[in-house]
Structures are given as C-alpha cells and as structure tokens.
Design an enzyme around this catalytic site. Structure first.
Site, mmCIF file in Angstrom:
data_model
loop_
_atom_site.group_PDB
_atom_site.id
_atom_site.type_symbol
_atom_site.label_atom_id
_atom_site.label_comp_id
_atom_site.label_asym_id
_atom_site.label_seq_id
_atom_site.Cartn_x
_atom_site.Cartn_y
_atom_site.Cartn_z
ATOM 1 N N GLY A 1 -5.224 -6.536 5.100
ATOM 2 C CA GLY A 1 -6.410 -5.695 5.078
ATOM 3 C C GLY A 1 -7.586 -6.225 5.860
ATOM 4 O O GLY A 1 -8.292 -5.470 6.535
ATOM 5 N N THR B 1 0.870 -1.167 0.000
ATOM 6 C CA THR B 1 0.000 0.000 0.000
ATOM 7 C C THR B 1 0.906 1.215 0.000
ATOM 8 O O THR B 1 2.062 1.117 0.397
ATOM 9 C CB THR B 1 -0.870 0.029 1.280
ATOM 10 O OG1 THR B 1 -1.415 -1.261 1.534
ATOM 11 C CG2 THR B 1 -2.010 1.018 1.172
ATOM 12 N N VAL C 1 -11.828 -6.344 -1.854
ATOM 13 C CA VAL C 1 -11.497 -4.986 -1.433
ATOM 14 C C VAL C 1 -10.895 -5.049 -0.038
ATOM 15 O O VAL C 1 -11.447 -5.716 0.845
ATOM 16 C CB VAL C 1 -12.749 -4.077 -1.429
ATOM 17 C CG1 VAL C 1 -12.390 -2.680 -0.922
ATOM 18 C CG2 VAL C 1 -13.349 -3.996 -2.835
ATOM 19 N N THR D 1 -1.257 -0.007 6.415
ATOM 20 C CA THR D 1 -0.773 -0.953 5.415
ATOM 21 C C THR D 1 -0.561 -2.306 6.079
ATOM 22 O O THR D 1 0.022 -2.392 7.156
ATOM 23 C CB THR D 1 0.551 -0.479 4.776
ATOM 24 O OG1 THR D 1 1.102 -1.540 3.978
ATOM 25 C CG2 THR D 1 1.575 -0.064 5.819
#
Length: 309
Positions: free
Chosen positions: A230, A176, A205, A227
């Site tokens: 997720g 990220t 996502v 980061t």
C-alpha cells in the site's frame, strides 16, 4: 471490447506461493471468486448500474474468509481488526471511503453510505460507525471475523519479528479485494476493501481507501482497484496515474496499466497488481508478483478465474 456490461474482480495479490498451494485450496479460492463474480454479474445482467455491480461483488468477497477483507481480515499486531474500504462512481466522480473500521460485516457498504448519505469522502472511527448504524448496516461479533489461519499468521509474524527472521512472504504484506465494472449504459465504477497487513501497527491505513492511490474511476478513462504494498501505491498515486497516462498522453488502458505496474511500481519496491476497465469495456489485470486472485466476465461470455500467470 464489449458493448454490454463487463466486470472484473480481485481477491488480492497476496497469494499463497505456488509451491505451497494445494489443489484443494486453489479450487476453494476459484470457487469463492466465482461466487463473487456471479453476485456482480447478476446485478449487471439485470440492467443494474456499475456502482451496484461492484458493491455486490465486493460485498460477496468480504463474506469469503479466504480473502483479506471483511470476514477474512488479518489481525493487527494488537490482535484486532482494522478494515478499510472505498468506492467511486465514474459518472460523477463521487466517492466514499472508510478507514480503521471494526465490527462491520461489509465495509464497502459503509464506504457507499459515506458517499451517498454524507457530504464527505473519507470517514474514520466512531463517526463512520455512526453512519453505518444510521444506514442500518450489519454488524458482527468478534468471533465472526476470527479465522485460525489469520491468527496463526499473526503469531508467526510476531515471532519472526522478535527473532529478526521475518521472511519476504508477500501474503503477509498484501491482501485486498476489489471490483471494477462497466454497465450497459457505459458507466464505470470501482470498489476496494481490505483488512490491511498482518501485524500492522494500530492506525495504519493503506492505499485501498485513498482515492487515486488504490481506488479510482472516471467514465472518460478507466476504473481501477489495486492490491499490493500500500505505501508504494500511495507514493506513486498508482490508480490515478493510469488515468493520467490515458488522459494526457493518449495511452491505451493496457499500456498505461502495464507501465504503472511493471515500471513505476516494480522499480520502487511496489509489489502487487491491479484490475482496471475502460469506457469500451476492455479489462486488464497486470501484476508484478507471483500471482493475483482474479476473475472477469463479459456480457454473453462465461466467467473466468485465475490465480497465477
């Protein structure tokens, strides 16, 4: 603490393991971080808003093929790109986010367009791309986003998945870019952008575009860009948890961020890190893995970059 501007950036917690990092690659990563840091610093030093500073810094990071966002985005298991991004203004709590975007040079700029030119916070698919076209944002052909390293990583991951030998290389799961800033007026802002996970399912996502999970800003407390894994950051509502600890139990930014990263996340298989800044310009960059590409600068001081501890 600083009375002027302050800026921190990250290029992801999915670093190349120290044993595999060459001096040349580390130098290239640090140089890329420095370029992004200067992009944001230039805006803030000219009296620009924190929102403009993080937009400039993250756009620069998206243009760097070494990091998993924009030009350097990883491939899905289908060999495609699906990019996510978010931005948030600490002064007003306005926010914009996009998910599953392909073909756009700078997803963070689309997240800002969603915030400023629509009534929505998060948009996906063709609707989001229509906003991008209406805003005159730059699109690129597939070749622009192709890097041999990312393609090879996809092939290696697919092979190991088929063989049942997939290793625990965090660089496959992390990746990220982000920035947090405080401007001279004391306003905070944050922005985050990612290409997701190597060989992820189409439509997955992560936390980056989810306000309160991977991205959050409020002038009263802090701005955060995360980061890492997720799913864990989403489950722990990591970015907002730092705000909550500061707001409700009076913890400092450093103590709140340390608890979230080293306790809440680390004990729930949440490998990764974050950058955060508070209303006084204090910066923290904790992580619970081997390293995190990162950098920071304060008004009147030279910028700094780092990869490992």
């Amino acid at each position: 603490m600083t009375k002027g501007f302050a800026l921190a950036i990250h290029g992801g917690a999915g670093v190349v393991p120290r044993t595999q990092m060459t001096a040349e690659r580390e130098a290239a990563c640090r140089a890329a971080l420095s370029r992004a840091l200067r992009a944001g610093e230039t805006v803030l030093a000219a009296g620009g808003a924190a929102l403009d500073g993080v937009t400039a810094a993250v756009s620069a990071l998206e243009d760097e093929p070494l990091f998993n966002a924009g030009r350097g985005a990883v491939f899905t298991r289908d060999g495609r790109h699906e990019m996510d991004a978010a931005i948030m203004d600490g002064k007003s709590r306005r926010a914009g986010a996009v998910a599953g975007i392909a073909g756009l040079r700078n997803p963070v700029q689309l997240a800002r367009a969603v915030m400023e030119q629509t009534d929505h916070v998060m948009m996906i698919g063709e609707g989001a791309l229509t906003v991008a076209r209406d805003a005159g944002l730059a699109f690129e052909e597939d070749a622009y986003f192709f890097t041999q390293e990312r393609w090879d990583s996809l092939q290696d991951t697919l092979r190991m998945q088929a063989e049942g030998t997939l290793d625990d290389d965090l660089s496959r799961r992390h990746g990220t870019v982000g920035a947090v800033a405080r401007d001279r007026q004391g306003n905070l802002a944050t922005a985050t952008s990612t290409g997701g996970m190597t060989a992820k399912r189409a439509g997955r996502v992560g936390d980056s575009p989810i306000i309160g999970a991977g991205t959050f800003a409020d002038n009263a407390t802090c701005a955060v860009s995360a980061t890492g894994d997720g799913e864990a950051f989403i489950r722990r509502v990591a970015a907002h948890e730092i705000d909550a600890r500061m707001r409700h139990i009076g913890q400092s930014l450093a103590d709140a961020a340390k608890h979230v990263v080293q306790v809440d996340l680390a004990t729930h298989e949440g490998s990764g890190g974050l950058i955060a800044i508070d209303s006084e310009g204090n910066i923290v960059m904790p992580f619970n893995c081997e390293g995190m590409y990162r950098g920071s600068v304060r008004e009147g001081e030279p910028g700094q970059t780092a990869v490992y501890e």
